[in-house]
Design a protein around this motif. Sequence first.
Motif, PDB file in Angstrom:
ATOM      1  N   LEU A 234       0.836  -1.206   0.000  1.00 35.50           N
ATOM      2  CA  LEU A 234       0.000   0.000   0.000  1.00 35.50           C
ATOM      3  C   LEU A 234       0.875   1.262   0.000  1.00 35.50           C
ATOM      4  N   GLU A 235       1.959   1.240   0.796  1.00 34.33           N
ATOM      5  CA  GLU A 235       2.814   2.430   0.884  1.00 34.33           C
ATOM      6  C   GLU A 235       3.434   2.761  -0.472  1.00 34.33           C
ATOM      7  N   ALA A 236       3.878   1.735  -1.180  1.00 35.85           N
ATOM      8  CA  ALA A 236       4.486   1.976  -2.490  1.00 35.85           C
ATOM      9  C   ALA A 236       3.458   2.542  -3.462  1.00 35.85           C
ATOM     10  N   ALA A 237       2.233   2.039  -3.403  1.00 41.22           N
ATOM     11  CA  ALA A 237       1.191   2.533  -4.304  1.00 41.22           C
ATOM     12  C   ALA A 237       0.841   3.992  -3.984  1.00 41.22           C
ATOM     13  N   VAL A 238       0.759   4.341  -2.697  1.00 40.06           N
ATOM     14  CA  VAL A 238       0.486   5.727  -2.301  1.00 40.06           C
ATOM     15  C   VAL A 238       1.570   6.654  -2.846  1.00 40.06           C
ATOM     16  N   ALA A 239       2.831   6.291  -2.628  1.00 38.10           N
ATOM     17  CA  ALA A 239       3.945   7.139  -3.061  1.00 38.10           C
ATOM     18  C   ALA A 239       3.960   7.259  -4.584  1.00 38.10           C
ATOM     19  N   ARG A 240       3.735   6.161  -5.283  1.00 41.29           N
ATOM     20  CA  ARG A 240       3.770   6.185  -6.750  1.00 41.29           C
ATOM     21  C   ARG A 240       2.643   7.042  -7.309  1.00 41.29           C
ATOM     22  N   GLU A 241       1.424   6.851  -6.813  1.00 41.37           N
ATOM     23  CA  GLU A 241       0.279   7.588  -7.354  1.00 41.37           C
ATOM     24  C   GLU A 241       0.424   9.096  -7.117  1.00 41.37           C
ATOM     25  N   LEU A 242       0.881   9.476  -5.926  1.00 41.21           N
ATOM     26  CA  LEU A 242       1.020  10.910  -5.642  1.00 41.21           C
ATOM     27  C   LEU A 242       2.092  11.542  -6.527  1.00 41.21           C
ATOM     28  N   PHE A 243       3.149  10.773  -6.807  1.00 44.76           N
ATOM     29  CA  PHE A 243       4.185  11.321  -7.675  1.00 44.76           C
ATOM     30  C   PHE A 243       3.714  11.363  -9.130  1.00 44.76           C
ATOM     31  N   GLU A 244       3.034  10.292  -9.584  1.00 43.23           N
ATOM     32  CA  GLU A 244       2.577  10.244 -10.980  1.00 43.23           C
ATOM     33  C   GLU A 244       1.536  11.322 -11.266  1.00 43.23           C
TER      34      GLU A 244
ATOM     35  N   ALA B  71       0.582  14.068  -9.278  1.00 43.66           N
ATOM     36  CA  ALA B  71       0.776  15.445  -8.813  1.00 43.66           C
ATOM     37  C   ALA B  71       2.243  15.851  -8.682  1.00 43.66           C
ATOM     38  N   GLY B  72       3.177  14.926  -8.934  1.00 42.06           N
ATOM     39  CA  GLY B  72       4.596  15.270  -8.834  1.00 42.06           C
ATOM     40  C   GLY B  72       5.063  15.478  -7.407  1.00 42.06           C
ATOM     41  N   VAL B  73       4.340  14.905  -6.442  1.00 49.42           N
ATOM     42  CA  VAL B  73       4.643  15.135  -5.025  1.00 49.42           C
ATOM     43  C   VAL B  73       5.376  13.914  -4.455  1.00 49.42           C
ATOM     44  N   ARG B  74       6.493  14.156  -3.760  1.00 49.68           N
ATOM     45  CA  ARG B  74       7.213  13.098  -3.035  1.00 49.68           C
ATOM     46  C   ARG B  74       6.720  13.082  -1.587  1.00 49.68           C
ATOM     47  N   VAL B  75       6.467  11.893  -1.053  1.00 49.75           N
ATOM     48  CA  VAL B  75       5.919  11.800   0.306  1.00 49.75           C
ATOM     49  C   VAL B  75       6.718  10.825   1.165  1.00 49.75           C
ATOM     50  N   ARG B  76       6.546  10.984   2.475  1.00 48.98           N
ATOM     51  CA  ARG B  76       7.114  10.052   3.466  1.00 48.98           C
ATOM     52  C   ARG B  76       6.113   9.904   4.593  1.00 48.98           C
ATOM     53  N   ASN B  77       6.445   9.040   5.564  1.00 48.65           N
ATOM     54  CA  ASN B  77       5.587   8.844   6.742  1.00 48.65           C
ATOM     55  C   ASN B  77       4.153   8.503   6.317  1.00 48.65           C
ATOM     56  N   ILE B  78       4.005   7.489   5.489  1.00 47.49           N
ATOM     57  CA  ILE B  78       2.686   7.080   4.975  1.00 47.49           C
ATOM     58  C   ILE B  78       1.996   6.217   6.024  1.00 47.49           C
ATOM     59  N   ARG B  79       0.768   6.585   6.388  1.00 54.80           N
ATOM     60  CA  ARG B  79       0.036   5.783   7.359  1.00 54.80           C
ATOM     61  C   ARG B  79      -1.350   5.442   6.841  1.00 54.80           C
ATOM     62  N   TYR B  80      -1.785   4.242   7.258  1.00 50.51           N
ATOM     63  CA  TYR B  80      -3.133   3.756   6.953  1.00 50.51           C
ATOM     64  C   TYR B  80      -4.134   4.416   7.905  1.00 50.51           C
ATOM     65  N   VAL B  81      -5.303   4.829   7.397  1.00 51.98           N
ATOM     66  CA  VAL B  81      -6.315   5.480   8.232  1.00 51.98           C
ATOM     67  C   VAL B  81      -7.575   4.625   8.368  1.00 51.98           C
ATOM     68  N   ALA B  82      -8.160   4.192   7.256  1.00 50.51           N
ATOM     69  CA  ALA B  82      -9.411   3.425   7.296  1.00 50.51           C
ATOM     70  C   ALA B  82      -9.627   2.812   5.911  1.00 50.51           C
ATOM     71  N   SER B  83     -10.521   1.827   5.841  1.00 46.79           N
ATOM     72  CA  SER B  83     -10.793   1.197   4.546  1.00 46.79           C
ATOM     73  C   SER B  83     -12.290   1.103   4.305  1.00 46.79           C
ATOM     74  N   GLN B  84     -12.634   0.812   3.047  1.00 44.16           N
ATOM     75  CA  GLN B  84     -14.042   0.810   2.660  1.00 44.16           C
ATOM     76  C   GLN B  84     -14.224  -0.040   1.393  1.00 44.16           C
ATOM     77  N   PRO B  85     -15.201  -0.967   1.399  1.00 45.57           N
ATOM     78  CA  PRO B  85     -15.535  -1.607   0.131  1.00 45.57           C
ATOM     79  C   PRO B  85     -16.269  -0.615  -0.758  1.00 45.57           C
ATOM     80  N   TRP B  86     -15.965  -0.624  -2.030  1.00 45.36           N
ATOM     81  CA  TRP B  86     -16.602   0.307  -2.973  1.00 45.36           C
ATOM     82  C   TRP B  86     -17.112  -0.540  -4.135  1.00 45.36           C
ATOM     83  N   PRO B  87     -18.441  -0.698  -4.253  1.00 47.37           N
ATOM     84  CA  PRO B  87     -18.979  -1.756  -5.124  1.00 47.37           C
ATOM     85  C   PRO B  87     -19.121  -1.359  -6.589  1.00 47.37           C
ATOM     86  N   PHE B  88     -18.191  -0.599  -7.137  1.00 53.13           N
ATOM     87  CA  PHE B  88     -18.258  -0.194  -8.558  1.00 53.13           C
ATOM     88  C   PHE B  88     -16.937  -0.493  -9.249  1.00 53.13           C
TER      89      PHE B  88
END
Length: 284
Positions: free
Chosen positions: A189-199, A201-218
């Motif tokens: 999950l951390e790698a996906a967060v960092a990759r998506e934010l960079f791809e 918005a061009g933003v580099r991030v650190r200290n990635i934390r999980y907050v909550a999850s949700q099924p999304w039926p679409f």
Amino acid sequence: MTDLPLDPFFTGPGLDRADALRADEAGIRALAAGPRARQLKWRDGLPELGGDGRLSWAAANGPDLFLGFDGDAPCFSRVEDVTADARSAFPLMALLDRNDAPLFAAALSLSRWHSRHRFCANSGHLTEIARGGWSRRCPNCGAEHYPRVDPVVIMLAEHDGKLLLGRQPQYPPNRYSALAGFVEVGENLEAAVARELFEEAGVRVRNIRYVASQPWPFPSSLMFGCHADADGPELTIDTAELEDARWFSRAEVAAALEERPDAPFQPPPRMAIARTLLERWLAA
Ligand SMILES: [Zn+2]
């Protein structure tokens, strides 16, 4: 600070899924024929709601899918060819009672999976419903197939007390929401967060934390809500994905969630986990 848990829509206790009964085909048939059995009603490719926002039920009539128990009532659905996307379902979901939302999501994803995954991915043969509808079995090669769950990361990047939100071209006017993207094979999950934010918005991030999850039926996503600290405020927006992205202050996010007339953007709807992420950030 708030003591109230701000849980995402589509989460909660839902039904007793009765996994232990799923292998008992005769037992499930007997339950379906019993006096308390009920079957989910569908309308226009979506579960039908009553005027109170609760799911509508009828007497069971040869159902395919055993959803589980509501108290002592066994609940079933037929396989429905679900064609609705999230956008066309938003008006109905706005009326949906949140106590029934987990079951709405399960029935929608499960039914659509059956209608779109009828053939064996290994041998190409027509497969059969098994385990009360929680898998399909191939009579040709014996392969068993399970309903898909597609992991998606959705995240808030923060810098200097401001949050990064973006808008996709198909959003309603002036809506901004959290950036998101599918997790790819071989990523955590951390790698996906960092990759998506960079791809996106061009933003580099650190200290990635999980907050909550949700099924999304679409059709069958599992959204992993995350938070990350951005190294700097500079943005390079991928305009193939996003129409715009901006940093918003705490006061601006609060104004948006309170739907004040002077709010600088329109927030995501209450059934989106992006809304929960914003609410939790403000409450922290
Ligand atoms: Zn097969």
